[in-house]
Design a protein around this motif. Sequence first.
Motif, PDB file in Angstrom:
ATOM      1  N   ASP A   1       6.736  10.682  21.233  1.00  0.00           N
ATOM      2  CA  ASP A   1       5.332  10.956  20.906  1.00  0.00           C
ATOM      3  C   ASP A   1       5.188  11.395  19.458  1.00  0.00           C
ATOM      4  N   ALA A   2       6.100  12.239  18.980  1.00  0.00           N
ATOM      5  CA  ALA A   2       6.049  12.717  17.597  1.00  0.00           C
ATOM      6  C   ALA A   2       6.253  11.568  16.615  1.00  0.00           C
ATOM      7  N   VAL A   3       7.175  10.685  16.909  1.00  0.00           N
ATOM      8  CA  VAL A   3       7.432   9.540  16.028  1.00  0.00           C
ATOM      9  C   VAL A   3       6.219   8.604  16.017  1.00  0.00           C
ATOM     10  N   CYS A   4       5.612   8.391  17.171  1.00  0.00           N
ATOM     11  CA  CYS A   4       4.430   7.529  17.238  1.00  0.00           C
ATOM     12  C   CYS A   4       3.267   8.130  16.454  1.00  0.00           C
ATOM     13  N   ARG A   5       3.075   9.441  16.556  1.00  0.00           N
ATOM     14  CA  ARG A   5       2.023  10.107  15.773  1.00  0.00           C
ATOM     15  C   ARG A   5       2.298   9.955  14.282  1.00  0.00           C
ATOM     16  N   GLU A   6       3.540  10.117  13.892  1.00  0.00           N
ATOM     17  CA  GLU A   6       3.909   9.982  12.481  1.00  0.00           C
ATOM     18  C   GLU A   6       3.638   8.557  11.992  1.00  0.00           C
ATOM     19  N   ALA A   7       3.970   7.582  12.798  1.00  0.00           N
ATOM     20  CA  ALA A   7       3.726   6.196  12.410  1.00  0.00           C
ATOM     21  C   ALA A   7       2.232   5.934  12.251  1.00  0.00           C
ATOM     22  N   GLU A   8       1.423   6.502  13.117  1.00  0.00           N
ATOM     23  CA  GLU A   8      -0.028   6.332  13.017  1.00  0.00           C
ATOM     24  C   GLU A   8      -0.567   7.000  11.762  1.00  0.00           C
ATOM     25  N   MET A   9      -0.068   8.175  11.440  1.00  0.00           N
ATOM     26  CA  MET A   9      -0.509   8.866  10.230  1.00  0.00           C
ATOM     27  C   MET A   9      -0.152   8.054   8.994  1.00  0.00           C
ATOM     28  N   ALA A  10       1.003   7.476   8.979  1.00  0.00           N
ATOM     29  CA  ALA A  10       1.410   6.673   7.831  1.00  0.00           C
ATOM     30  C   ALA A  10       0.449   5.501   7.641  1.00  0.00           C
ATOM     31  N   ALA A  11      -0.004   4.908   8.733  1.00  0.00           N
ATOM     32  CA  ALA A  11      -0.933   3.788   8.631  1.00  0.00           C
ATOM     33  C   ALA A  11      -2.237   4.236   7.982  1.00  0.00           C
ATOM     34  N   VAL A  12      -2.739   5.397   8.349  1.00  0.00           N
ATOM     35  CA  VAL A  12      -3.968   5.910   7.758  1.00  0.00           C
ATOM     36  C   VAL A  12      -3.754   6.213   6.287  1.00  0.00           C
ATOM     37  N   GLU A  13      -2.626   6.819   5.958  1.00  0.00           N
ATOM     38  CA  GLU A  13      -2.333   7.134   4.561  1.00  0.00           C
ATOM     39  C   GLU A  13      -2.227   5.853   3.730  1.00  0.00           C
ATOM     40  N   GLU A  14      -1.618   4.821   4.297  1.00  0.00           N
ATOM     41  CA  GLU A  14      -1.521   3.543   3.598  1.00  0.00           C
ATOM     42  C   GLU A  14      -2.905   2.940   3.389  1.00  0.00           C
ATOM     43  N   LEU A  15      -3.751   3.034   4.401  1.00  0.00           N
ATOM     44  CA  LEU A  15      -5.105   2.529   4.294  1.00  0.00           C
ATOM     45  C   LEU A  15      -5.875   3.253   3.193  1.00  0.00           C
ATOM     46  N   LEU A  16      -5.726   4.570   3.159  1.00  0.00           N
ATOM     47  CA  LEU A  16      -6.393   5.341   2.113  1.00  0.00           C
ATOM     48  C   LEU A  16      -5.865   4.961   0.733  1.00  0.00           C
ATOM     49  N   ALA A  17      -4.577   4.713   0.629  1.00  0.00           N
ATOM     50  CA  ALA A  17      -4.005   4.316  -0.659  1.00  0.00           C
ATOM     51  C   ALA A  17      -4.617   3.003  -1.129  1.00  0.00           C
ATOM     52  N   VAL A  18      -4.789   2.065  -0.221  1.00  0.00           N
ATOM     53  CA  VAL A  18      -5.411   0.785  -0.567  1.00  0.00           C
ATOM     54  C   VAL A  18      -6.845   1.027  -1.036  1.00  0.00           C
ATOM     55  N   LYS A  19      -7.573   1.881  -0.319  1.00  0.00           N
ATOM     56  CA  LYS A  19      -8.958   2.164  -0.705  1.00  0.00           C
ATOM     57  C   LYS A  19      -9.018   2.835  -2.076  1.00  0.00           C
ATOM     58  N   ARG A  20      -8.056   3.699  -2.372  1.00  0.00           N
ATOM     59  CA  ARG A  20      -8.037   4.347  -3.690  1.00  0.00           C
ATOM     60  C   ARG A  20      -7.806   3.316  -4.793  1.00  0.00           C
ATOM     61  N   VAL A  21      -6.911   2.369  -4.547  1.00  0.00           N
ATOM     62  CA  VAL A  21      -6.658   1.316  -5.530  1.00  0.00           C
ATOM     63  C   VAL A  21      -7.923   0.483  -5.722  1.00  0.00           C
ATOM     64  N   GLU A  22      -8.584   0.150  -4.633  1.00  0.00           N
ATOM     65  CA  GLU A  22      -9.833  -0.599  -4.739  1.00  0.00           C
ATOM     66  C   GLU A  22     -10.873   0.191  -5.530  1.00  0.00           C
ATOM     67  N   ALA A  23     -10.940   1.497  -5.268  1.00  0.00           N
ATOM     68  CA  ALA A  23     -11.908   2.335  -5.974  1.00  0.00           C
ATOM     69  C   ALA A  23     -11.631   2.339  -7.473  1.00  0.00           C
ATOM     70  N   LEU A  24     -10.373   2.427  -7.829  1.00  0.00           N
ATOM     71  CA  LEU A  24     -10.026   2.395  -9.250  1.00  0.00           C
ATOM     72  C   LEU A  24     -10.366   1.034  -9.862  1.00  0.00           C
ATOM     73  N   ALA A  25     -10.120  -0.016  -9.123  1.00  0.00           N
ATOM     74  CA  ALA A  25     -10.365  -1.359  -9.636  1.00  0.00           C
ATOM     75  C   ALA A  25     -11.857  -1.649  -9.798  1.00  0.00           C
ATOM     76  N   TYR A  26     -12.654  -1.136  -8.863  1.00  0.00           N
ATOM     77  CA  TYR A  26     -14.081  -1.460  -8.867  1.00  0.00           C
ATOM     78  C   TYR A  26     -14.958  -0.286  -9.299  1.00  0.00           C
ATOM     79  N   GLY A  27     -14.336   0.852  -9.621  1.00  0.00           N
ATOM     80  CA  GLY A  27     -15.099   1.998 -10.092  1.00  0.00           C
ATOM     81  C   GLY A  27     -15.936   2.668  -9.021  1.00  0.00           C
ATOM     82  N   GLU A  28     -15.529   2.527  -7.773  1.00  0.00           N
ATOM     83  CA  GLU A  28     -16.267   3.164  -6.685  1.00  0.00           C
ATOM     84  C   GLU A  28     -15.297   3.547  -5.581  1.00  0.00           C
ATOM     85  N   PHE A  29     -15.763   4.397  -4.695  1.00  0.00           N
ATOM     86  CA  PHE A  29     -14.947   4.791  -3.553  1.00  0.00           C
ATOM     87  C   PHE A  29     -15.863   4.859  -2.356  1.00  0.00           C
TER      88      PHE A  29
END
Length: 80
Positions: free
Chosen positions: A34-62
Amino acid sequence: MATIQIKHVPDEVHDKLKRRAATTGQSLQQYMLDAVCREAEMAAVEELLAVKRVEALAYGEFDLDPDMIVEIIRVDRESH
């Protein structure tokens, strides 16, 4: 399914995890899975946020859509 083995876990850490598993009525195996599965899910959210941050930098918005915000909050709540 794959198998993960962790070697050299300090005795005191093993004992704490075993007690926590017992407190939740789970085996140590299930508790750690259960702990490993929770960690894997958190990583997915963090990766998603990282992509959104890159998009925000590229397009000047978030801009996060409401469904993404709800998912981030849900994952965060479940991780505690």
